[in-house]
Design an enzyme around this catalytic site. Sequence first.
Site, PDB file in Angstrom:
ATOM      1  NE  ARG A1029      57.054  36.390  29.436  1.00  0.00           N
ATOM      2  CZ  ARG A1029      56.104  35.545  29.009  1.00  0.00           C
ATOM      3  NH1 ARG A1029      56.392  34.620  28.098  1.00  0.00           N
ATOM      4  NH2 ARG A1029      54.878  35.633  29.470  1.00  0.00           N
ATOM      5  NE  ARG A1098      57.116  30.678  24.905  1.00  0.00           N
ATOM      6  CZ  ARG A1098      55.864  30.944  25.260  1.00  0.00           C
ATOM      7  NH1 ARG A1098      55.585  31.247  26.515  1.00  0.00           N
ATOM      8  NH2 ARG A1098      54.884  30.906  24.384  1.00  0.00           N
ATOM      9  CE  LYS A1169      53.140  27.300  26.779  1.00  0.00           C
ATOM     10  NZ  LYS A1169      52.532  28.278  27.679  1.00  0.00           N
ATOM     11  CE  LYS A1171      56.928  28.066  29.112  1.00  0.00           C
ATOM     12  NZ  LYS A1171      55.920  28.290  30.166  1.00  0.00           N
ATOM     13  CB  CYS A1389      50.260  33.636  36.957  1.00  0.00           C
ATOM     14  SG  CYS A1389      48.466  33.550  37.056  1.00  0.00           S
ATOM     15  CB  CYS A1395      46.571  37.259  31.920  1.00  0.00           C
ATOM     16  SG  CYS A1395      46.639  35.654  31.105  1.00  0.00           S
ATOM     17  CB  CYS A1434      43.826  30.392  33.248  1.00  0.00           C
ATOM     18  SG  CYS A1434      45.464  30.385  32.491  1.00  0.00           S
ATOM     19  CB  CYS A1438      52.111  31.393  34.080  1.00  0.00           C
ATOM     20  SG  CYS A1438      51.574  31.553  32.367  1.00  0.00           S
TER      21      CYS A1438
END
Length: 1535
Positions: A1029, A1098, A1169, A1171, A1389, A1395, A1434, A1438
């Site tokens: 990514r 990120r 994470k 964001k 996603c 994934c 899931c 995302c």
Amino acid sequence: MGSIRSAGEAVARIAYLSSDVLISIQPSLASESEFSSSFQSLAANKASSVVAKGAPEIIPVRHNTDPLLSVYRPIRSGKLTTVTTSSDVLIRSIPHLYKLAQYPVVLHVALHPAGAPDYSVITSIRQCGFTFLQSETLQEAQDLALSAHALAIKSGKGVIHFFDASALDKDDPIAFEPKDFVRQVLDLDAARAFQNTTTEEQGIYADDGRVASVAVAASQAPLTNGVNGEKAGLLTPVTPSTEKAASGPGSARDSSVGSSRRDSSSENGVSGSSVTSVESVVTRPITSDDILRYLTTIWSTIKRVVNREYKAFSYTGPPNAQSALFIFGVDTAMIGKELDRAGSTDQYANVGLISARLYRPWMGGALTAILPRSVKKVAVLEQVRRKTTKWGPLLLDMLMSLKAAGNAGPQIVGYQLGYIDSSTVQQALRGIFQNLLSDSPIQNLQIGLAEWPQPQDEDFQLRQPALENAYMKILNQVFGSRLHIANQLRSNDAGISAEISSSPEFGFGALVARTERRTKFVNEILEISKSSSFTTEVPKQWLSKWALAQDDAKKANELAEDVLARLATDGSPAASQLLENKSLFFKESPWLIGSDAWAYDLGNSGVHHVLASGANVNMLIIDSQPHSDRAAADAARRKKDIGLYAMNFGNAYVASVAVYSSYTQVLQAMIEAEQFEGPSVVLAYLPYDKENDSPITVLQETKKAVDLGYWPLYRWNPRGEEQGEENFHLDSERIKKELQDFLKRDNYMSQLMKRHPEFSANLSGSWGTEVRELQKRKAKDAYGQLLEGLAGAPLTILFASDNGNAESLAKRLGNRGKARGLKTMVMSMDDYPLEDISNEENIVMITSTAGQGEFPQNGRSFWEAVKNSTDIDLATVNFAVFALGDKHYWPRKEDKIYYNKPGKDLHTRCLALGGKALTDVGLGDDQDPDTYHTGYNEWEPKLWQALGVDNVEGLPEEPPPLTNEDIKAASNYLRGTIVEGLNDTSTGAISASDSQLTKFHGTYMQDDRDLRDERKAQGLEPAYGFMIRCRLPGGVATPSQWIQMDAISTNMGNETMKLTTRQTFQFHGVIKGKLKPAMQAINRALMTTIAACGDINRNVMCSSLPTHSKYHKEVHAVAKRISDHLLPQTTAYHEIWLTDDTKGEKTQVAGDAVVDHEPLYGPTYLPRKFKITLAIPPHNDTDVYAHDVGLIAIEKDGKLEGFNVLAGGGMGVTHNMKKTYPQTGRMFGYVPADVAHLACEKIMLVQRDNGDRKNRKHARLKYTIDDMGVEVFKGKVEELLGFKFEEPRPFKFDSNIDTFGWQKDENGLNHFTFFIENGRIEDTEDFQMKTGLREIAKVHKGEFRLTGNQHLILSNVADEDMPPIKDLMKKYKLDNTNFSGLRLSSSACVAFPTCGLAMAESERYLPELITKLEGTIEEAGLRQDSIVMRMTGCPNGCARPWLAEVAFVGKAYGAYNMYLGGGYHGQRMNKLYRASIKEDEILDLMKPMIKRYAKERDDGEKFGDWCIRSGLIVETTDGKNFHENTAEEESDEEA
């Protein structure tokens, strides 16, 4: 029991009850035959067979793939095999029929065409050795079907049972016959005897001497059978040696069922010898008399049980009739009804009716026995459409029978029946009897219509499956108007069937004729160009130019237009003559299109002709056999490898391609094939079980086949060396053994193999399963040797685990067992050699729960074997089972059975196998306070107590489990052992710890989940690959960067790019060896991947805002500043990825003088994470509420002034774990633009120091703020900032979707927003998106902007640059934005296959679901209305599903939770509406809901708002009440 309404149903049920294997021949695998739907119904109801153990195996086979090849393997394995088919396949199958006639095979044949069947098919094969039975009523169809099976079992010979289904279906319904009736009619002892025999015959077409035979006393063996002069054949004495010769032709053991029995003397009608004498026994072939005798016995049983009588021939009518009709073909019931209605004055009054139930062997004596002596004349009516002899076959049979009877008998008159229906039957009968009763009857008189109606047998017409359009569209794209398919289906070939016109023989012949015609045309041009036939000299000049270039497609076709124009203006007769053949001026690209049906022997000759001719013909052969079927495929089917066949000719170009693996390679192969002078074969893979399979299924099967070498991608040019190139190009990683053998034989490739020995290491073949078993055995034996020297009782611990929890428990239990003195062995269930289980002393099994109560992948094979085995004995084995699950995962009461189902089932099965339970089954529940550990901590002490090791003293302290915080702290600022892992060529993976660290570098290790099971079965590690990514602040890229990203995806990834919901590029399928080159290529594009993932800030997002470029530029600059400000400072990224090993650059390592320091993050970085996004009202296209920090741009006089700051948004959730929830950002206040980066930093630092580092599910900023309180957290941020947030400024959002099409900004520049469905940039046969965008990037002078909704904006296009851009967009169909509002507002996603967290499909499935809803959308008048729909595989969020108006979140494969009520502006979360629903339920819910919304909505009311107002769902006002007041309450009851 109900009733039977069709012949197909009646016959199918009998066949199902009387067979081990059913070969269902169908027009296509997506179309039903007369029988197949009944088979499916019986199988779905789990009906059992009378002769098989359980249900029979049903094998569907397409009718054009030499279907009778499928019979050899089962019938030779001792399985009673039945074929259900139309009559279309019989003529083509004659070579098989002669051989299969000597086996107890039953063919049930529905005569075609329906409504006007052609009985000449039956007469054409009457001498093939089969017994033929004919049914003329629905009741007969059921009874004679059963008779056919009983006769085949009794005689050991094949039986063909044929009938006109369309006529029989007009009969009144009949009753089902009970199974007990079937049992009484079938000789079950004889059936068992056959099932216990196998043969070693291997041939298919050559006669191996097998003859169905019977053992009899020597005195009872006649020399001839006395019927039709048949020879009895050689008599073979039965001796101990012949009894053992199980494989000898005609031997007692393998020749037939009858050969293992001895007929009684009473059955043979011959008195036995003295009881004291010993007589020799011999075998003799089954005779016609035997057949009639067996059949008479069978029919006697039917009469005794149900009182229905059958004989070889039937006669109905007056006992003193003077005339009779013998009918073979037309609807007998229709004729009979008309005879019954005859008046006394009609010529056909008092006429008898004869029909044959036993057509072959022809028993003339039985016919004369039923014919009244009063009959003087017999009319033989034969509906034989294709006459092969002057006299009808039935007429000849009748004449022979009467001649054999030795008397004058009645006069026989034959008729050829045309088409007769109820409106013409009376007229036909008058014509018949007018001729029959005349003094000199005419033989072979035509009765009825000579021209038959053309029944529309649509099911059995050849048609191109829609899936094959993938290749056809590529051909059309590449060759356009030049493309000529010589065997095109539905082409205008008058009088020639589609089956013939689509064959390679016909197509090749057509091409030869076409080539000869063009050659003649060229010669005519050469002659005419020398004459003075034209008005001017101009046409001659152009014709000469054309003639010189006529074999060069490009030049000839370019000149052709000019030549035609000159001829048109010339006006001379010569010019007009040439213009009549204008198509011949163009050099075509000639192709034959075929399927893998051409790979069977019966169709291979046409391919051979093309190759042998050396003609310049291209063949595209589409192979549709799925890789998963090939292991079970019948070896006797002898499907040839056409690629190897062609390569061995040495004169042909050969390519093996797969459009769902590499679109680019398909294009290249087709272009090279067309350029090759000579035969070309392009083998195209398109695996499907049914022609209406979904593209996802085809994609998954393709990937398996290519990955494992079953379908290698390659290109072979035998003249490559002449052009300075290699002959062979391998375009995939693996090749199969057969191809390798060929390459070894080729001298050039032998040298290549020496230079590239990796070929041999990557072979895949049938040995995969054996290798896997050998690996299991070696691993366990090695483990056992290690334990031999230890004292203590043995304890084997097996686990099945998808997410690692069960595996961790098992390993920890093993360590604890060792500490207690036990000899422990730990391995996955599927790695365990199951044959050892009965010898174990103590065994513990730990399993988690996958999907709908399924075993995890590494335990499924073990469970299937344990579940189905009849050999496992656990009488001396102690066992225990612990299961991990979630009792709320399947909330509906009816689904509670799935809770810990694998563990419960395993415990129950072990008890059933005699095992002794050490403990009750342990149940770990994720809903318990300490998740599954609560139940485990109760279960483990009971296990130690049962094993007698519960009171062991001095147990060592266990080290705490390694956490992400430990990994980060020990990583030396993100180095770990990544370099060592990259250099390890023994595996495609890296270590678990390093895989956590590489996330910080912008890459995830993944594996292709489509391939997991298959690779495991082959003994291979998972297909590891890496996702990369990029870090791209605000999603802005230059055209040059776009071109470089495109090249990286093509050369190092899976040929696709993903535009993510975080406005950046993502690549998939990058193997470890290409990881570093890919990173370096990204760096050369002036981009990076650092901090694109991991516990760190990120990629920073920013609204795209195409209409206000100056304003966007200001906001984007802030996004870039924040991104740069929060970048990590470690030099590990440069050391690992950007140093050039080939130049000897040195790498900084620990211990050198330079020591890294992270001023913002510290050595352990962030708890989770982080964001950040920037949104520019009125467009919330980056979902500003969903991020840890959301900055809402505030402008004044068209310029950026500052930002309202939101903090604490986040999407990650765990299913049914109510402590986890999504949250929207809380408003902190306003800050000026110049300090926005500092506000982000301080929020991040407070999170760094206060976030939960012990529980990663509780580590995001949203939980930190909720735990501390908004004001407390905000206060800490303000302390670090040194000033307070100001009051938020007013703003308004209108939507969170993109605006598609052209827009102009304030500078007069143009911007176009492309619709990129779910962000996937790829080329397909329908849409060359990737190529088109690359071509646009080559001429574009502005920039590309990636949007947060996964779309793409072509920005800053000047008016003068618009024409070439628009031309390219039109050429590649990129200008299309005419999609439904629902589709334009959707997002998904990646999910499967890459994934590792995915529970269900997402990106590959959402477009299909929308397609199924768009009809309702159109009907409701909502096509232009935007409804925000999102899907994820899931609950990690995302695609930010929790903010969508309607969302589907994967729960298990094919099952989703459905959420409603999100805000259209992205400001409000949705709420659970239904849990764990599948597609049919989704559609049943959504379609009425859409219609209601269309009718009930207020003006301007959005779907999410309506869902709340209408009472469908309760509004979610805060993440903390996300799980409250859901529309579907979760039940806490256990099953």
